[in-house]
Design a protein around this motif. Structure first.
Motif, mmCIF file in Angstrom:
data_model
loop_
_atom_site.group_PDB
_atom_site.id
_atom_site.type_symbol
_atom_site.label_atom_id
_atom_site.label_comp_id
_atom_site.label_asym_id
_atom_site.label_seq_id
_atom_site.Cartn_x
_atom_site.Cartn_y
_atom_site.Cartn_z
ATOM 1 N N ARG A 85 11.771 -0.496 -4.572
ATOM 2 C CA ARG A 85 12.126 -1.551 -3.621
ATOM 3 C C ARG A 85 13.614 -1.512 -3.283
ATOM 4 N NH1 ARG A 85 9.521 -5.883 -2.337
ATOM 5 N NH2 ARG A 85 8.177 -5.852 -4.158
ATOM 6 N N ARG A 86 13.880 -1.520 -1.974
ATOM 7 C CA ARG A 86 15.263 -1.688 -1.499
ATOM 8 C C ARG A 86 15.281 -2.983 -0.713
ATOM 9 N NH1 ARG A 86 17.831 3.461 -1.716
ATOM 10 N NH2 ARG A 86 16.298 5.130 -1.926
ATOM 11 N N GLY A 87 15.817 -4.020 -1.298
ATOM 12 C CA GLY A 87 15.756 -5.324 -0.639
ATOM 13 C C GLY A 87 14.311 -5.764 -0.513
ATOM 14 N N TYR A 88 13.901 -6.055 0.731
ATOM 15 C CA TYR A 88 12.524 -6.517 0.935
ATOM 16 C C TYR A 88 11.523 -5.374 1.073
ATOM 17 C CZ TYR A 88 14.244 -11.232 1.573
ATOM 18 O OH TYR A 88 14.816 -12.443 1.364
ATOM 19 N N ARG A 89 12.027 -4.175 1.247
ATOM 20 C CA ARG A 89 11.109 -3.076 1.583
ATOM 21 C C ARG A 89 10.895 -2.128 0.412
ATOM 22 N NH1 ARG A 89 10.257 -3.057 7.085
ATOM 23 N NH2 ARG A 89 9.217 -1.038 7.012
ATOM 24 N N ILE A 90 9.641 -1.760 0.251
ATOM 25 C CA ILE A 90 9.307 -0.675 -0.676
ATOM 26 C C ILE A 90 9.542 0.634 0.078
ATOM 27 C CG2 ILE A 90 7.438 0.417 -1.991
ATOM 28 C CD1 ILE A 90 8.082 -2.294 -3.120
ATOM 29 N N ASP A 91 10.148 1.599 -0.600
ATOM 30 C CA ASP A 91 10.456 2.870 0.052
ATOM 31 C C ASP A 91 9.169 3.699 0.179
ATOM 32 O OD1 ASP A 91 11.379 5.320 0.867
ATOM 33 O OD2 ASP A 91 13.108 5.334 -0.487
ATOM 34 N N ALA A 92 8.458 3.460 1.281
ATOM 35 C CA ALA A 92 7.165 4.130 1.494
ATOM 36 C C ALA A 92 7.353 5.636 1.696
ATOM 37 C CB ALA A 92 6.458 3.526 2.698
ATOM 38 N N GLY A 93 8.490 6.015 2.274
ATOM 39 C CA GLY A 93 8.758 7.435 2.507
ATOM 40 C C GLY A 93 8.871 8.194 1.192
ATOM 41 N N LEU A 94 9.636 7.627 0.254
ATOM 42 C CA LEU A 94 9.799 8.301 -1.040
ATOM 43 C C LEU A 94 8.483 8.283 -1.821
ATOM 44 C CD1 LEU A 94 11.605 9.763 -3.009
ATOM 45 C CD2 LEU A 94 12.427 7.549 -3.866
ATOM 46 N N LEU A 95 7.764 7.172 -1.725
ATOM 47 C CA LEU A 95 6.460 7.099 -2.396
ATOM 48 C C LEU A 95 5.558 8.227 -1.890
ATOM 49 C CD1 LEU A 95 4.557 5.400 -4.284
ATOM 50 C CD2 LEU A 95 3.813 4.189 -2.230
ATOM 51 N N THR A 96 5.578 8.453 -0.592
ATOM 52 C CA THR A 96 4.743 9.505 0.006
ATOM 53 C C THR A 96 5.180 10.886 -0.484
ATOM 54 O OG1 THR A 96 4.405 8.126 1.949
ATOM 55 C CG2 THR A 96 3.939 10.471 2.201
ATOM 56 N N LYS A 97 6.491 11.101 -0.514
ATOM 57 C CA LYS A 97 6.972 12.415 -0.971
ATOM 58 C C LYS A 97 6.604 12.656 -2.446
ATOM 59 C CE LYS A 97 10.815 12.565 2.286
ATOM 60 N NZ LYS A 97 12.234 12.206 2.473
ATOM 61 N N MET A 98 6.700 11.603 -3.253
ATOM 62 C CA MET A 98 6.335 11.746 -4.671
ATOM 63 C C MET A 98 4.847 12.070 -4.788
ATOM 64 S SD MET A 98 8.640 8.537 -5.993
ATOM 65 C CE MET A 98 8.013 8.360 -7.631
ATOM 66 N N TRP A 99 4.061 11.443 -3.924
ATOM 67 C CA TRP A 99 2.627 11.722 -3.925
ATOM 68 C C TRP A 99 2.367 13.182 -3.536
ATOM 69 C CZ3 TRP A 99 -1.977 10.319 -5.461
ATOM 70 C CH2 TRP A 99 -3.095 10.866 -4.832
ATOM 71 N N GLU A 100 3.065 13.628 -2.499
ATOM 72 C CA GLU A 100 2.853 15.004 -2.026
ATOM 73 C C GLU A 100 3.249 16.041 -3.086
ATOM 74 O OE1 GLU A 100 3.440 13.972 2.739
ATOM 75 O OE2 GLU A 100 5.135 14.744 1.560
ATOM 76 N N GLU A 101 4.233 15.690 -3.911
ATOM 77 C CA GLU A 101 4.667 16.629 -4.958
ATOM 78 C C GLU A 101 3.708 16.678 -6.139
ATOM 79 O OE1 GLU A 101 6.893 18.824 -4.818
ATOM 80 O OE2 GLU A 101 8.026 18.207 -3.063
ATOM 81 N N THR A 102 3.025 15.561 -6.412
ATOM 82 C CA THR A 102 2.250 15.491 -7.657
ATOM 83 C C THR A 102 0.757 15.199 -7.476
ATOM 84 O OG1 THR A 102 2.684 13.115 -7.901
ATOM 85 C CG2 THR A 102 4.261 14.627 -8.931
ATOM 86 N N GLY A 103 0.411 14.396 -6.472
ATOM 87 C CA GLY A 103 -1.001 14.028 -6.302
ATOM 88 C C GLY A 103 -1.513 13.046 -7.334
ATOM 89 N N ARG A 104 -0.608 12.415 -8.072
ATOM 90 C CA ARG A 104 -1.040 11.402 -9.036
ATOM 91 C C ARG A 104 0.132 10.459 -9.302
ATOM 92 N NH1 ARG A 104 -5.313 10.025 -13.288
ATOM 93 N NH2 ARG A 104 -4.225 8.317 -14.304
ATOM 94 N N ILE A 105 -0.082 9.174 -9.017
ATOM 95 C CA ILE A 105 0.949 8.181 -9.287
ATOM 96 C C ILE A 105 0.312 6.996 -9.998
ATOM 97 C CG2 ILE A 105 2.614 6.556 -8.284
ATOM 98 C CD1 ILE A 105 3.050 8.534 -6.000
ATOM 99 N N ALA A 129 2.008 -2.753 5.154
ATOM 100 C CA ALA A 129 1.751 -4.120 5.620
ATOM 101 C C ALA A 129 2.669 -5.118 4.912
ATOM 102 C CB ALA A 129 0.286 -4.482 5.397
ATOM 103 N N MET A 130 2.817 -4.968 3.607
ATOM 104 C CA MET A 130 3.655 -5.929 2.869
ATOM 105 C C MET A 130 5.121 -5.816 3.282
ATOM 106 S SD MET A 130 1.571 -7.729 1.162
ATOM 107 C CE MET A 130 0.353 -7.416 2.409
ATOM 108 N N ASN A 131 5.573 -4.591 3.594
ATOM 109 C CA ASN A 131 6.945 -4.437 4.099
ATOM 110 C C ASN A 131 7.138 -5.234 5.382
ATOM 111 O OD1 ASN A 131 7.909 -2.812 2.064
ATOM 112 N ND2 ASN A 131 7.586 -0.893 3.158
ATOM 113 N N GLU A 132 6.166 -5.094 6.287
ATOM 114 C CA GLU A 132 6.272 -5.806 7.573
ATOM 115 C C GLU A 132 6.197 -7.311 7.361
ATOM 116 O OE1 GLU A 132 7.052 -4.267 10.337
ATOM 117 O OE2 GLU A 132 7.012 -2.379 9.254
#
Lengths: 152, 255
Positions: A85-105, A129-132
């Motif tokens: 989380r950065r302020g009100y937003r979860i970093d969806a971009g980094l979450l996606t990249k972490m997923w792409e690297e590992t396939g398990r979170i 949705a929660m970010n918005e």
């Protein structure tokens, strides 16, 4: 059979006292690592010695992607989604990249395990949705909408 | 006719509706009964009798409290209970929360054996829950009298709250409002109580001689304002509309 190699992500809380409503004291880094190790074991894996750390409300540095590669992590286990989380937003971009690297979170506090593309996409939709929603809920424009709402 | 309960819901903050899919509800109740008898090591018989007499298997409040926790966990294995509840009342719930739906990940089980000295204290869910949620209270047995729950409707909850705010130390005045205005609800199995989380509600010691076992769970629109509770811990996406899926994909890819 080799055990799944988890990279742990801990969160340094901004305040150790009352970090959130109803919680008296934030868990220390050592407590978080122990909890992550137990969770990794429960789910058939092992926690790697190197751990990434995020600071509350500042999010996790993208260096974690390099760390995933350098330690050969096959999965990520975050103490909480708040690590992204950065302020009100979860970093969806980094979450996606972490997923792409590992396939398990795995998310320990939220008790969530993202194990396939469908579960990840569903979770990513919720994050988006929660970010918005959070951004709108805290905006002046939304406050004005609510206060001027004519119920008739 | 489907709209009729919602006039009451908006006026009073609650309504009682029959299941729109009795088959789905029956299957859900059967599942919970099966899990319950497995946990206590009892044979399965008539589902209504099994659930109404659950208290026969426990000799203390601690035992029944542990059973409740075990049941909460075990009933979720391989089953999305909130999704089943939503499906059982699928003619009604989308009219309150729309088609983009968040559902409570772990529904609460309430088990109140006769005479159990720990009823649910008077409280309201919002705040901290969002006032844009609906609470679905689903009895798995006929609930009436002290075996059921009570609530204060919208006007009465508002009066109780203003009484408290005027005189926060005057417990008697607050209790007087509660005594005069609370409604003890009869909710037969096959129906559910929908209520707004800002209503005061609670229960008293069950003196009816039968067990009360019920579920409660919450639904809200995916885009409705959040309460103070972390949505990622308490909710997950149940449904999204095709349009929402298209919009979110567009935002991910083009903005």
């Amino acid at each position: 059979m080799s055990k799944r190699r988890y990279l742990g992500v801990t969160l340094t809380y901004a305040s150790m006292i009352n970090p959130e409503p109803g919680i008296k004291r934030a868990p220390t880094a050592a407590e978080q690592v122990r909890a992550l190790a137990n969770a990794a074991t429960r789910h058939g894996g092992v926690l790697l010695e190197r751990v990434a750390t995020a600071r509350q409300n500042e999010g996790l540095d993208e260096d974690v992607l390099q760390l995933i590669l350098s330690v050969g992590a096959e999965a990520i286990i975050l103490f909480t989604l708040d690590a992204l989380r950065r302020g009100y937003r979860i970093d969806a971009g980094l979450l996606t990249k972490m997923w792409e690297e590992t396939g398990r979170i795995d998310l320990l506090i939220e008790d969530v395990r993202l194990t396939d593309e469908a579960s990840f996409r569903n979770y990513l939709a919720m994050v988006g949705a929660m970010n918005e929603v959070r951004e709108r809920d805290t905006s002046e424009g939304w406050h004005e909408v609510i206060t001027k709402w004519d119920n008739s | 006719m489907i709209d009729a309960p919602f006039e009451q819901f908006e006026q009073r903050g609650f309504c009682i509706v029959p299941a729109s899919s009795a088959t789905t509800l029956d299957a859900l109740r059967m599942h919970i009964r099966d899990v319950a008898v497995r946990l206590i090591g009892a044979p399965a018989g008539d589902v209504d009798v099994d659930l109404n007499t659950l208290h026969d298997h426990f000799s203390s409040s601690d035992e029944s409290a542990k059973f409740r926790l075990d049941l909460t966990k075990a009933m979720l294995e391989g089953k999305d209970i909130s999704a089943e509840v939503f499906a059982a009342f699928g003619d009604y719930l989308p009219k309150l929360v729309g088609n983009d739906v968040l559902s409570q990940r772990v529904p609460n089980v309430v088990f109140q054996p006769p005479g159990d000295p720990h009823p649910t204290e008077l409280h309201r869910d919002a705040p901290a829950n969002s006032p844009y949620e609906v609470v679905v209270w689903l009895p798995l047995v006929d609930c009436f009298g002290t075996k059921s729950m009570y609530l204060l409707d919208r006007d009465s909850s508002e009066e109780a709250l203003s009484t408290y705010r005027r005189n926060p130390d005057d417990r008697g005045a607050f209790q007087a409002v509660l005594g005069q205005r609370s409604v003890q609800l009869s909710v037969p199995y096959g129906s559910a109580l929908f209520f707004w989380p800002a209503l005061f509600h609670g229960s008293v010691v069950n003196t009816e001689g039968e067990s009360r076992i019920s579920l409660n769970t919450r639904f809200k629109n995916l885009f409705a304002p959040l309460g103070m509770k972390d949505p990622f811990r308490y909710f997950s996406i149940l449904h999204t509309s095709p349009l929402t899926r298209m919009g979110m994909q567009f935002e991910r890819e083009e903005t």
